[in-house]
Design an enzyme around this catalytic site. Structure first.
Site, PDB file in Angstrom:
ATOM      1  N   SER A  37       0.837  -1.197   0.000  1.00 37.04           N
ATOM      2  CA  SER A  37       0.000   0.000   0.000  1.00 37.04           C
ATOM      3  C   SER A  37       0.873   1.248   0.000  1.00 37.04           C
ATOM      4  CB  SER A  37      -0.908   0.033   1.229  1.00 37.04           C
ATOM      5  OG  SER A  37      -1.784  -1.066   1.239  1.00 37.04           O
ATOM      6  N   ASN A  40       3.059   2.988   3.144  1.00 30.87           N
ATOM      7  CA  ASN A  40       3.379   2.015   4.183  1.00 30.87           C
ATOM      8  C   ASN A  40       4.885   1.804   4.205  1.00 30.87           C
ATOM      9  OD1 ASN A  40       3.661  -0.165   5.894  1.00 30.87           O
ATOM     10  ND2 ASN A  40       1.832  -1.201   5.142  1.00 30.87           N
ATOM     11  N   TYR A 176     -11.488   1.919  -1.106  1.00 27.86           N
ATOM     12  CA  TYR A 176     -10.082   1.510  -1.194  1.00 27.86           C
ATOM     13  C   TYR A 176      -9.935   0.020  -0.885  1.00 27.86           C
ATOM     14  CZ  TYR A 176      -5.053   1.574  -0.179  1.00 27.86           C
ATOM     15  OH  TYR A 176      -3.703   1.324  -0.160  1.00 27.86           O
TER      16      TYR A 176
END
Length: 254
Positions: A37, A40, A176
């Site tokens: 992601s 991250n 998402y």
């Protein structure tokens, strides 16, 4: 989750498949999916190189998929203007893609693919799986509760203290999550593999819903999930790649 850990000696990682079925899929060794992601920092280039190199010891192929859909909507939900949200999202997605490419190159391994979620948006299999996830939000209370828990966990880490996520913020988080879910449901259909394991360093709230029940939206039999964590001392007693603070609700890879 299955209680016993799998590991190699020496190895930088330990593996905990979610169930006996997931363990059997791991042992088949067809395919490993690493989901990343944007933003991250757990997934540094070094971490990706290490994961890819390690994964190719056990699997015929490894793919890294990174999220690039609805990232701007999340920033808007957190109060950014649409223009600023778009710039911020583009910057984070671009940086993520660069880290992945660098990590895969540094791993020196073949049979490793790198994909953005948007690469699959027009594919019939992705569209079918994405539609199933959206439908489950409306029809499957257990799934919706777990999905909302993931979204609230992500938003809660970014909102002011004692501030609950509003309806628009929650909706952005769910969009998402739904964009990533096809790779938890049926990676074999998306990447043409006989079977696949999606891995992450945490068990997510949706894991027992998708991999541990016999009704509702769930992964196909050829799709498995495993928590892959760094050993406390890494391979050969050396410290593993540095772990930065991660976003608590983020996955792919998936």
């Amino acid at each position: 989750m299955s209680d016993s850990l799998m590991s190699t000696k020496p190895s930088p990682y330990q593996v905990q498949p979610f169930s006996d079925r997931c363990r059997a899929l791991w042992e088949r060794g067809d395919h490993l999916l690493i989901g990343v992601s944007p933003g991250n920092s757990y997934f540094s280039a070094r971490r990706i190189a290490e994961l890819v190199g390690w994964g190719r010891e056990f699997f015929d192929a490894v793919d890294v998929v990174y999220a690039d859909l609805h990232v701007d909507a999340q920033f808007e939900a957190l109060g950014y203007t649409p223009e600023h949200a778009g710039r911020r999202a583009a910057k984070e997605v671009k940086a993520t893609a660069r880290r992945i490419e660098r990590g895969v190159e540094e791993s020196g391994r073949s049979a490793v693919g790198v994909h953005a979620l948007s690469d699959f948006r027009a594919e019939p299999a992705y569209r079918r799986l994405h539609a199933a996830a959206e439908r489950a939000l409306l029809e499957d209370p257990v799934f919706r509760e777990a999905a909302e828990g993931m979204a609230r966990g992500f938003l809660g880490a970014r909102l002011p203290a004692d501030t609950a996520a509003g309806a628009e913020q929650l909706a952005a988080g769910l969009r998402y999550i739904c964009a990533e879910l096809p790779f938890f449901l049926d990676t074999p259909a998306l990447l043409g593999r006989p079977s696949s394991i999606s891995c992450y360093h945490l068990e997510l709230p949706l894991t027992p819903v998708l991999f541990g029940r016999d009704e509702g939206l769930r992964a196909v039999p050829a799709q498995g999930y495993a928590v892959v964590r760094p050993h406390p001392t890494g391979a050969g007693g050396e410290p593993p790649a540095e772990q930065s603070a991660e976003r608590p609700a983020e996955q792919l890879a998936a």
